[in-house]
Enzyme design. Sequence first.
Site, PDB file in Angstrom:
ATOM      1  N   VAL A 244       0.873  -1.167   0.000  1.00 58.27           N
ATOM      2  CA  VAL A 244       0.000   0.000   0.000  1.00 58.27           C
ATOM      3  C   VAL A 244       0.914   1.221   0.000  1.00 58.27           C
ATOM      4  O   VAL A 244       1.696   1.418   0.934  1.00 58.27           O
ATOM      5  CB  VAL A 244      -0.933   0.024   1.230  1.00 58.27           C
ATOM      6  CG1 VAL A 244      -1.819   1.261   1.194  1.00 58.27           C
ATOM      7  CG2 VAL A 244      -1.787  -1.242   1.267  1.00 58.27           C
TER       8      VAL A 244
ATOM      9  N   ASN B  81      19.308  -7.882 -15.435  1.00 53.30           N
ATOM     10  CA  ASN B  81      19.701  -8.832 -16.474  1.00 53.30           C
ATOM     11  C   ASN B  81      20.417  -8.152 -17.640  1.00 53.30           C
ATOM     12  O   ASN B  81      21.296  -7.323 -17.426  1.00 53.30           O
ATOM     13  CB  ASN B  81      18.491  -9.638 -16.931  1.00 53.30           C
ATOM     14  CG  ASN B  81      17.829 -10.373 -15.790  1.00 53.30           C
ATOM     15  OD1 ASN B  81      18.493 -10.814 -14.865  1.00 53.30           O
ATOM     16  ND2 ASN B  81      16.521 -10.485 -15.825  1.00 53.30           N
TER      17      ASN B  81
ATOM     18  N   GLY C  62       9.866   1.561   0.982  1.00 53.29           N
ATOM     19  CA  GLY C  62       9.524   2.407   2.112  1.00 53.29           C
ATOM     20  C   GLY C  62      10.637   3.362   2.517  1.00 53.29           C
ATOM     21  O   GLY C  62      11.730   3.358   1.958  1.00 53.29           O
TER      22      GLY C  62
END
Length: 627
Positions: free
Chosen positions: A298, A480, A531
């Site tokens: 969220v 990659n 975060g």
Amino acid sequence: MEPGGERELQRRRHLPELRHQAAEYYRSNEVPQRLEEALNATFYLRPPDLYGHLANYFSKFSKPPVICKLIGRKVLDGIGRPTLEVEIFCTVKNHEKSICSIVVSSHSEILDSASPEAIDADENERNDSVNRALEWVNGSLNEMLRDLQPADQCKADELLGEYFAKKVEEEKERKAIEKEEQEAAISAPAYVPALSAVTPSGKKKGVKLGKKSSVAEKPISPAEPIEPVLCGSIAIGGLSLAVAKTGATINNTPLYLHLALMKHDQDLPKELTMPLPMVTLLSCGKSSSGKLKLMKEVMLIPPAELTVKQGIERLLEIQKQMMRLLDPVSKGPSVLKRISHLGCLITGCDSLEQPLILLQTACRNLGLELGTDVHLAINCAAHELMDYTKGKYEILTGTLKSPDEMVDMYVDLINKYPSIIALIDPLRKEDGQQWSNICNAVGSRCYLIAEDAAKSISKLVEDQNINVPKCSGLIIKYTNQTKISDLTELTRLLKGQRHIAILGSPAGESSDDSLVDLAVGLGARFIKLGGLSRGERVTKYNRLLAIEEELAKNGTLRSGENHEFVDFAEEVLTVEELLDALPTTEQDPWPSEHSQPLLAQDQNPVSLHGSTLHLNEATNLDPSIFP
């Protein structure tokens, strides 16, 4: 003759010739002319550091630096897994110097719910990939890029692309030989005794007549095979980024400006816009303790009119308030135990709306309003929730929904919480029709973003097709064999097709902050870093703040733009509708300037895609595509 006398005689005999060679050598390199210019100019300037001034003057005429050595190392990422570090050395003014190093994230991301066997297999695969990448970087790639000017990114990426293509072919040949050897080793089939036709005693297994079967009510598309990743491919992406950073360092230019110049063909825009941060606050996915599985992340998005600094300060206050709500009695330590590797709070919720109500409460306590002072985005990670035995998504423990029911659920959720302006991976990529349905239903007020549902960057660049599945934009992860030139081409392609680009960090991130420069330089709309906790995450937010401050100081910071959503429902014409609008006479294949226009003036041209025609800015209407 005294010892050494003969050598002195030889020296004197060759002295005129040496003088002539020296004079010719300096003359051919314009040394007398440059000396005269430098001395004349320096006398009038009379700098306090005379030799420093002369050194700077003559450095303009030195040869451009070239790559002389690469060093690859195995290091650890932010969660202790092995990854690759690449350091580039260049010959600068006849001296070997270390210019820069970068750390890239390894390619695979194992799910939290994976079995111990899958985790072990992923660890082995990761180690093999890094070890192979080290062989390439310290071996053949070292030789291949030697004497290359790091400012020539196109050449570097071209060489890396050719090298990778060669390795892919070698791998195909190796597997073909292995297959042939296995087939040759198989002798006549072993004798298998015939099974008795007698049915064993007891009740038959299977579905009884008259009882409802437990199979899926509506067949779903099976999961597409995972795109293969060549072992060692991380070396290609790592070196491409390292070359870009080396070129920027040598030119004394920030990496984001170096990349912006590349994207705009060396024509630097007058202003740059900062990407809006998508900051992960809560994780309520499969790894949490509650029943809710749908909301892996969220995220909070600050309003576009705020600076990045103001936005992050606001989101930090909401995070602090959320910590108080989740742990009102105890102090910090118990809260810190719920910090995930993404740098966000892990909390268990038992309903779809519970985390949203928590956010509403936290904002209300601070005098903020969701949808005005802060927006929401949800990473649904739907591909992790599909129960293939039942053909449905398990959004809550024991609560299953079909792909069509998922679309209805999202529509209801966004109607109730209009502050949600982005959904990431709301469905699997195989549910193409449902992606189209949800885009038509809520795409005019919410971004529908593909992350896991999107193809790899190299495949997207190769196919030139973004709308598989239909979406508003993509989350781009630099991993990659991705090269810098691939990123510049993909971001141009996204903009041309009215899609937004989001630069995102992988789960196993390192403290390297180059991703932020990539987002700013390539003009990403959002940046998704996780975060506001954990060093490898916060380092990138600090870099974001530093770039904004630098742009503001130089007067090149463009104000944030309001969110622009695409109304997919209005932008779709069926083939039959468009064909009906076309003229049928051969003499007049197109309407005249006085005829009724085929499209309204505020609409864009169209491009053929599947059974419908989707408007975009990248193509023009061509009568040859129609029968």
